[in-house]
Scaffold this motif. Structure first.
Motif, mmCIF file in Angstrom:
data_model
loop_
_atom_site.group_PDB
_atom_site.id
_atom_site.type_symbol
_atom_site.label_atom_id
_atom_site.label_comp_id
_atom_site.label_asym_id
_atom_site.label_seq_id
_atom_site.Cartn_x
_atom_site.Cartn_y
_atom_site.Cartn_z
ATOM 1 N N GLY A 1 -19.733 24.030 -13.565
ATOM 2 C CA GLY A 1 -19.602 25.279 -14.306
ATOM 3 C C GLY A 1 -18.389 25.311 -15.210
ATOM 4 O O GLY A 1 -18.161 26.298 -15.905
ATOM 5 N N HIS A 2 -17.606 24.221 -15.208
ATOM 6 C CA HIS A 2 -16.431 24.151 -16.084
ATOM 7 C C HIS A 2 -16.890 24.050 -17.547
ATOM 8 O O HIS A 2 -17.925 23.446 -17.835
ATOM 9 N N PRO A 3 -16.128 24.637 -18.487
ATOM 10 C CA PRO A 3 -16.544 24.562 -19.896
ATOM 11 C C PRO A 3 -16.756 23.143 -20.404
ATOM 12 O O PRO A 3 -17.576 22.921 -21.290
ATOM 13 N N LEU A 4 -16.018 22.167 -19.851
ATOM 14 C CA LEU A 4 -16.141 20.788 -20.335
ATOM 15 C C LEU A 4 -17.213 19.991 -19.578
ATOM 16 O O LEU A 4 -17.445 18.826 -19.896
ATOM 17 N N ASP A 5 -17.845 20.611 -18.550
ATOM 18 C CA ASP A 5 -18.910 19.965 -17.778
ATOM 19 C C ASP A 5 -18.536 18.538 -17.369
ATOM 20 O O ASP A 5 -19.232 17.571 -17.716
ATOM 21 N N PRO A 6 -17.458 18.357 -16.610
ATOM 22 C CA PRO A 6 -16.997 16.995 -16.308
ATOM 23 C C PRO A 6 -17.987 16.172 -15.498
ATOM 24 O O PRO A 6 -18.202 14.992 -15.796
ATOM 25 N N ILE A 7 -18.606 16.769 -14.491
ATOM 26 C CA ILE A 7 -19.509 16.004 -13.629
ATOM 27 C C ILE A 7 -20.762 15.606 -14.395
ATOM 28 O O ILE A 7 -21.238 14.467 -14.308
ATOM 29 N N GLY A 8 -21.315 16.543 -15.160
ATOM 30 C CA GLY A 8 -22.494 16.221 -15.958
ATOM 31 C C GLY A 8 -22.229 15.100 -16.940
ATOM 32 O O GLY A 8 -23.072 14.234 -17.175
ATOM 33 N N CYS A 9 -21.011 15.077 -17.499
ATOM 34 C CA CYS A 9 -20.642 14.023 -18.457
ATOM 35 C C CYS A 9 -20.603 12.659 -17.785
ATOM 36 O O CYS A 9 -21.152 11.677 -18.295
ATOM 37 N N LEU A 10 -19.952 12.579 -16.606
ATOM 38 C CA LEU A 10 -19.867 11.298 -15.899
ATOM 39 C C LEU A 10 -21.247 10.825 -15.466
ATOM 40 O O LEU A 10 -21.590 9.644 -15.587
ATOM 41 N N PHE A 11 -22.052 11.753 -14.949
ATOM 42 C CA PHE A 11 -23.386 11.394 -14.473
ATOM 43 C C PHE A 11 -24.236 10.859 -15.621
ATOM 44 O O PHE A 11 -24.917 9.831 -15.483
ATOM 45 N N LEU A 12 -24.200 11.532 -16.753
ATOM 46 C CA LEU A 12 -25.008 11.110 -17.902
ATOM 47 C C LEU A 12 -24.559 9.756 -18.427
ATOM 48 O O LEU A 12 -25.380 8.903 -18.780
ATOM 49 N N THR A 13 -23.258 9.530 -18.457
ATOM 50 C CA THR A 13 -22.735 8.249 -18.934
ATOM 51 C C THR A 13 -23.217 7.102 -18.055
ATOM 52 O O THR A 13 -23.628 6.045 -18.557
ATOM 53 N N LEU A 14 -23.185 7.306 -16.753
ATOM 54 C CA LEU A 14 -23.586 6.251 -15.819
ATOM 55 C C LEU A 14 -25.093 6.023 -15.831
ATOM 56 O O LEU A 14 -25.555 4.879 -15.796
ATOM 57 N N THR A 15 -25.869 7.105 -15.874
ATOM 58 C CA THR A 15 -27.333 6.930 -15.828
ATOM 59 C C THR A 15 -27.871 6.351 -17.131
ATOM 60 O O THR A 15 -28.875 5.633 -17.116
ATOM 61 N N GLU A 16 -27.212 6.654 -18.252
ATOM 62 C CA GLU A 16 -27.666 6.069 -19.516
ATOM 63 C C GLU A 16 -27.541 4.549 -19.484
ATOM 64 O O GLU A 16 -28.348 3.835 -20.079
ATOM 65 N N ALA A 17 -26.523 4.062 -18.767
ATOM 66 C CA ALA A 17 -26.335 2.618 -18.664
ATOM 67 C C ALA A 17 -27.421 1.971 -17.803
ATOM 68 O O ALA A 17 -27.608 0.749 -17.852
ATOM 69 N N CYS A 18 -28.127 2.790 -17.008
ATOM 70 C CA CYS A 18 -29.136 2.257 -16.083
ATOM 71 C C CYS A 18 -30.556 2.568 -16.525
ATOM 72 O O CYS A 18 -31.509 2.212 -15.829
ATOM 73 N N ARG A 19 -30.677 3.224 -17.654
ATOM 74 C CA ARG A 19 -32.009 3.646 -18.081
ATOM 75 C C ARG A 19 -32.758 2.469 -18.684
ATOM 76 O O ARG A 19 -32.241 1.725 -19.502
ATOM 77 N N LEU A 20 -34.013 2.324 -18.269
ATOM 78 C CA LEU A 20 -34.827 1.218 -18.761
ATOM 79 C C LEU A 20 -35.204 1.450 -20.213
ATOM 80 O O LEU A 20 -35.641 2.541 -20.587
ATOM 81 N N ASN A 21 -35.042 0.409 -21.023
ATOM 82 C CA ASN A 21 -35.486 0.485 -22.418
ATOM 83 C C ASN A 21 -36.987 0.248 -22.485
ATOM 84 O O ASN A 21 -37.543 -0.532 -21.733
ATOM 85 N N ASP A 22 -37.611 0.947 -23.398
ATOM 86 C CA ASP A 22 -39.007 0.631 -23.683
ATOM 87 C C ASP A 22 -39.246 0.844 -25.172
ATOM 88 O O ASP A 22 -38.399 1.337 -25.893
ATOM 89 N N ASP A 23 -40.397 0.423 -25.606
ATOM 90 C CA ASP A 23 -40.658 0.460 -27.050
ATOM 91 C C ASP A 23 -40.662 1.878 -27.599
ATOM 92 O O ASP A 23 -40.478 2.084 -28.781
ATOM 93 N N GLY A 24 -40.886 2.847 -26.737
ATOM 94 C CA GLY A 24 -40.930 4.224 -27.227
ATOM 95 C C GLY A 24 -39.819 5.069 -26.667
ATOM 96 O O GLY A 24 -40.044 6.200 -26.286
ATOM 97 N N TYR A 25 -38.610 4.489 -26.614
ATOM 98 C CA TYR A 25 -37.541 5.224 -25.955
ATOM 99 C C TYR A 25 -37.087 6.433 -26.755
ATOM 100 O O TYR A 25 -36.390 7.287 -26.253
ATOM 101 N N LEU A 26 -37.461 6.513 -28.010
ATOM 102 C CA LEU A 26 -37.159 7.728 -28.767
ATOM 103 C C LEU A 26 -38.361 8.652 -28.645
ATOM 104 O O LEU A 26 -39.243 8.641 -29.476
ATOM 105 N N GLU A 27 -38.391 9.371 -27.539
ATOM 106 C CA GLU A 27 -39.553 10.223 -27.285
ATOM 107 C C GLU A 27 -39.400 11.492 -28.095
ATOM 108 O O GLU A 27 -38.549 12.312 -27.827
ATOM 109 N N MET A 28 -40.216 11.642 -29.085
ATOM 110 C CA MET A 28 -40.066 12.732 -30.023
ATOM 111 C C MET A 28 -41.303 13.607 -29.985
ATOM 112 O O MET A 28 -42.319 13.214 -30.496
#
Length: 1127
Positions: A545-572
């Motif tokens: 609930g902090h204005p800078l969302d510290p936990i969400g930032c760390l979690f997103l940074t780490l999970t992005e490094a583990c996300r599987l790439n695929d040909d359609g990773y830009l899901e639009m």
């Protein structure tokens, strides 16, 4: 617009602009340094023998040194600098520089032509390795079947080939068929792009919108200027008014990227003109004027006059503008962004107050800023500045300030997003000191404005100095955690994922050390804290609930490094939901203390640390609501993780640490009274752990059931021996605006446990005790009881008796909690409890009947509980035998008499009904009603019981009760619509049917209680129609004679009726208005009927009329009407 734009350029000499820098030329005698004139006429392939045409290189042949150098120069240097640096530039070199100066990355075109671009893990930088400079980054891999960006890969596309990106399977996917990028791809694939010509740094062409059923085909002229691989200006004949490029600009840009070999390439027009002699130049100018004489002739003549005048301004400048010659050295190199449209769009969205989808649109603009930052595009900060200026100019800010009201939640959320983005920009590790100083000055300027909103919550004094330098190594000294996490966000946002990961791991290692230190502190104080049962120790600043969302930032940074790439990773897609992400374990980079860890397990660990942090509830509705929303957002992200063995081990380890964490953990044994509850978090932990470690999951969930703010009294405690890193909060009692939501989450946690523990008696008993101890809302306990009942009684399988018993226990608790308080759902609760007890069995029904006084009011006990228990439906449902039925009936009768004694007004009738089949009990109930009649019972209640007695065959008892009811009644002269009139008529009819004696006994009561003339006359008429005594009472005989109004008892009733008519007449005449005259005459007509019943009635009525005429002679019109009707 293309037409208009070209005409305007021809009509007037525009001032020098970045797209039209001044180009000079040597004297005619000088040597021509740029190759022979004849080489200028070639197309894209006319580059000399040293360079191969794109698409003609042999397979896997490396690029030539000329192309390698030209690519770098085209990306980094303004063309003017190239001209100044080198005295002689061969024409093939010029061509390759001009060729490579057009943007090569479709991702950037997509970014500037749609809101909905979403970058996958590979999109954090503009391609290539994380942290690489733009010069080192190659273009993204092309989709299957699409042309590779020019020169980026071996092979090529034959003329006319259709790239496959439009199908959405490529690396640059933009869903939502109405988006400009998608439409541009369709236009390109349909062959709508034609007449493409590149002259220097200017690209032009036509794009045709195909005909539809309602619209004819339309062709638009499109022009694009570019410099150093960025589009610097666009014009299109469609007149597009939007922040981003239209589909026609997209189509032309993609044509140039995908089909460069089909584009005619020319050097800047100034180079071509330089190669012409005088005759050629004159012919060129005259043909140009002839082709456009109506538009350019005045301008041409004006320019000719100025050139021929030696003192004109145009002759004081060396050279002349060239819109195709690229940018000058001093021009800023950035993508074209329509600033006015950005301002207009933001102003429009703000004016809609965050509603009608405008909030999502503004959030999309913020996401676009982040995307630009990730691509290291300077327009990111530029666009955010424009947005902020419009936010500051929002007229509602002044209105809210004047009214002293807070801004809306939707608006506050948008301001939070705005602030987080500025933190990202300021913390850019490569932001120069001067640039950072400028940003801070601008922010301070905005902050000093009166309308600038203050930040809610307790974070104002905790916000860091965001100008601090980024730490180069791991965090050795404990920096403010949200600040450190904001640095991670800044690195990630600016396209440095590797550096962001390194810093994230360092922060987590620091948090682990902090967790260990807190455990050691707690061990020294555990005994004392457990004895007190409360603590003043807590974390002043919550991360969730902090204005800078510290936990969400760390979690997103780490999970992005583990996300599987695929040909359609830009899901639009703006219509379909995006697919859930798929993650894999990626080992933490070398240097980590635990080399077996993965970024995914670290992501789970840091999320659990943050969510489990014990922190004080912040003040203010918005900040409290934000804590709840941020927690739910983090938990929804955690639920996307598929828990394998490694993640389960991480989960178990962290849960144990949280349980042992004392006052520093929200799940510790002792927590602060104002601590944010852990119910929602514990519900996730319980569900995640249950299949793997049931004991730990139940222990944790039961611990989290507490809600200290409703349970514990504040205790100052002894804080003299606390460690220096411990925060101590003074006792305070802020208003918990979200308490209702928190209690509902507590209920959800309990319901989840009840469902899981079905059939386990021991666990259900433990959960029941926790519910009874910690949940304080009767409505929520009732909801739990209903949930348990539904789960225990499925329609397709047998009943679970253990859970059913829990449902009954909870229902009984609800009854006790709401017995003496008002609750609008009380009647529903009572009915449900009887249903539940019925499902449990006859012993449960007997139990609630015997202990009714602790659970129900007398009215509920008789009218709902006892009546349902002895109903035919219940007997059939339980298949009761005779002894069981008798036991239930006996309990119901006992209950009925007890309730009738306690509340005879409400329960006498129900008691009589329940005791019908038992003579002794019925007599007792009747006596209770008679005894209560002289007390507080109303005429309505007595009449109801009297009618019941008549219905049951007790007319004399009914008459006695009716007489008692009549003595409680008072009917005024003007109450001719009173609800008791029907009861009075019924009572008179009853007495008349019983006989003359009963009628004689009732008439004095009627005369005393009823003063309404029309009612009395109605009673009198009914009594003269038939003979009395027709009820057929045993032992009595009816004379069969009609009663006379001249004799008792009807004479008394007749006199009372006549007097009532006389009194009512005078009362009505006192305040009568002309519009009621007709109604009054009808009333006198009815009175005459009554007056004429006795023998001397006509004389009495005539005297009455004469008195009226004398007394009310002033009412001439009324009296005239009286004479007309009555003489």
């Amino acid at each position: 617009m293309a037409d208009g734009g070209e005409q305007e350029e021809l009509l007037s000499p525009s001032p020098v602009s970045p797209a039209k820098r001044l180009c000079s030329w040597p004297s005619p005698q000088a040597h021509h340094p740029r190759g022979s004139p004849g080489a200028a006429g070639g197309g894209a392939g006319g580059v000399g023998s040293s360079c191969l045409i794109l698409g003609a290189r042999p397979h896997l042949q490396p690029e030539s040194l000329l192309d390698c150098a030209a690519k770098t120069v085209a990306e980094k240097w303004a063309y003017e600098r190239v001209e100044e640096r080198f005295e002689r530039i061969p024409e093939p070199v010029q061509r390759r520089i001009v060729y490579w100066s057009f943007p090569r990355n479709e991702r950037e075109i997509c970014m500037y032509s749609s809101f909905q671009y979403r970058g996958g893990p590979g999109a954090s930088a503009a391609g290539g390795a994380a942290g690489a400079s733009p010069a080192e980054e190659g273009p993204p891999p092309p989709p299957p079947g699409a042309a590779a960006p020019a020169g980026s890969a071996p092979g090529g596309v034959a003329a006319g080939a259709s790239p496959g990106l439009g199908a959405g399977a490529g690396a640059v996917g933009c869903g939502g068929e109405g988006l400009p990028f998608r439409r541009g791809i369709r236009l390109l694939d349909s062959g709508s792009v034609e007449n493409v010509l590149q002259v220097g740094f200017h690209l032009s062409g036509t794009v045709t919108e195909l005909a539809t059923a309602s619209e004819p085909a339309v062709t638009y002229k499109v022009a694009i200027s570019f410099d150093r691989c960025k589009i610097t200006s666009v014009t299109c004949g469609c007149g597009n008014k939007d922040i981003f490029y239209c589909a026609h600009v997209v189509a032309l840009s993609l044509y140039r990227i995908r089909k460069p070999d089909q584009v005619k390439l020319r050097l800047p027009i100034s180079e071509t003109l330089f190669q012409m002699n005088r005759d050629q130049l004159q012919k060129f100018i005259q043909y140009l004027i002839t082709a456009h004489h109506t538009e350019v002739l005045p301008t041409a003549q004006k320019l000719a006059d100025e050139i021929l005048s030696s003192n004109s301004e145009i002759n004081q400048v060396n050279g002349a503008p060239d819109p195709t010659a690229g940018a000058s050295i001093d021009d800023e190199n950035c993508w074209h962004l329509d600033e006015e449209q950005v301002k207009e769009q933001v102003k429009l969205f703000l004016s809609q107050g965050g509603y009608c989808g405008s909030g999502k649109q503004l959030s999309s603009m913020f996401a676009k800023v982040r995307e630009m930052l990730r691509m290291r595009d300077s327009n990111g900060a530029r666009m955010l500045t424009l947005i902020t200026e419009q936010f500051m100019a929002d007229p509602r800010l002044t209105l809210w300030r004047q009214q002293g009201t807070n801004m809306t939640d939707k608006c506050r959320q948008l301001w939070d997003e705005l602030g987080a983005l500025w933190v990202c920009i300021i913390l850019n590790p490569h932001c120069k000191l001067e640039e950072k100083s400028c940003w801070l000055q601008q922010l301070q300027k905005w902050s000093d404005l009166d309308v600038c909103p203050l930040e809610d919550g307790n974070y104002g004094h905790e916000l860091p100095n965001i100008t601090n330098a980024l730490p180069q190594n791991a965090i050795h000294s404990p920096e403010h955690v949200p600040t450190a996490c904001a640095r991670v966000d800044a690195l990630r946002s600016h396209g440095y994922p590797k550096e962001a990961l390194r810093l994230t791991v360092a922060i987590i290692n620091t948090l682990r050390l902090q967790q260990q230190r807190q455990l050691e502190i707690y061990k020294h104080q555990k005994k004392e804290l457990l004895q007190r049962g409360t603590t003043t120790i807590t974390n002043l600043e919550g991360w969730v609930g902090h204005p800078l969302d510290p936990i969400g930032c760390l979690f997103l940074t780490l999970t992005e490094a583990c996300r599987l790439n695929d040909d359609g990773y830009l899901e639009m897609s703006d219509m379909n939901e995006s697919r859930p992400p798929v993650y894999q374990h990626v080992p933490v980079a070398a240097g980590s203390p635990n080399s077996s860890e993965s970024y995914l397990s670290l992501a789970l660990e840091v999320a659990l640390m943050g969510l489990g942090q014990q922190r004080v509830m912040p003040e203010g509705l918005y900040t409290q609501d934000k804590v709840c929303r941020n927690e739910e957002q983090l938990l929804s992200q955690l639920q996307e993780l598929q828990l394998d063995d490694e993640l389960v081990q991480t989960l178990q380890k962290q849960c144990i640490l949280l349980l042992e964490g004392g006052p520093f953990s929200g799940l510790g044994e002792v927590i602060h009274r104002e601590s944010v509850p852990m119910h929602t978090f514990a519900k996730y932990l319980f569900s995640a752990l249950l299949p793997h470690d049931p004991d730990l999951s139940y222990k944790l969930a039961l611990r989290a059931m507490r809600l200290p703010v409703l349970e514990n009294s504040a205790s100052a405690g002894d804080t003299s021996h606390l460690h220096h890193t411990v925060s101590v909060v003074p006792s305070r009692y802020p208003r918990w605006f979200t308490l209702g939501h928190l209690e509902s989450q507590q209920c959800e946690l309990a319901s989840t446990m009840l469902t899981a523990a079905k059939g386990d008696t021991l666990r259900l008993r433990t959960i029941l005790e926790a519910i009874q101890k910690h949940i304080h809302s009767s409505s929520l306990i009732f909801k739990l009881a209903q949930d348990a009942f539904k789960i225990a009684t499925p329609t397709d399988s047998s009943t679970d008796s253990t859970l059913l018993s829990v449902a009954l226990e909870l229902g009984l608790q609800v009854m006790r909690m709401t017995l003496s308080t008002l609750n609008w759902r009380r009647r529903e609760m009572v009915r449900w409890l009887v249903t539940c007890a019925t499902e449990v069995g006859v012993r449960a029904l007997v139990s609630i009947l015997q202990s009714w006084y602790t659970l129900f009011t007398p009215t509920e006990a008789t009218s709902i509980v006892a009546a349902t228990a002895v109903s035919h439906t219940t007997i059939l449902r339980l298949s009761l035998d005779y002894p069981q039925r008798e036991e239930l009936a006996s309990c119901a009768r006992t209950l009925a008499l007890q309730c009738a004694m306690k509340d005879p007004q409400s329960c006498a009738l129900s008691a009589l009904t329940l005791c019908e089949k038992d003579h002794i009990a019925f007599e007792a109930a009747y006596q209770i009603a008679i005894d209560a009649a002289a007390g507080g019972m109303t005429h309505s209640q007595l009449f109801t019981i009297a009618r019941y007695m008549e219905l049951r065959g007790y007319p004399l008892r009914a008459f006695k009760l009716a007489s008692l009811a009549m003595s409680h009644l008072n009917l005024a002269y003007n109450q001719d619509t009173h609800p008791a009139i029907n009861d009075v008529l019924w009572a008179c009819a009853l007495s008349h049917s019983l006989g003359k004696n009963e009628l004689a006994a009732l008439i004095p009561l009627v005369v005393k209680s009823v003063h309404c003339a029309t009612v009395l006359s109605d009673i009198l008429r009914r009594c003269t129609v038939t003979a009395p005594g027709l009820a057929g009472i045993p032992g009595r005989r009816s004379s069969g004679k009609l009663m006379s109004t001249d004799k008792a008892p009807l004479r008394q009733l007749l006199d009372a009726t006549i007097n009532a008519y006389i009194n009512t007449t005078h009362s009505r005449l006192t305040h009568i208005s002309p519009r009621h005259y007709g109604e009054f005459i009808e009333f006198l007509s009815k009175a005459r009927e009554t007056f004429l019943l006795p023998q001397d009635g006509h004389l009495q009525f005539a005297q009455f009329i004469d008195n009226l005429k004398q007394i009310y002679k002033g009412k001439k019109k009324l009296m005239l009407l009286v004479r007309e009707r009555f003489g």
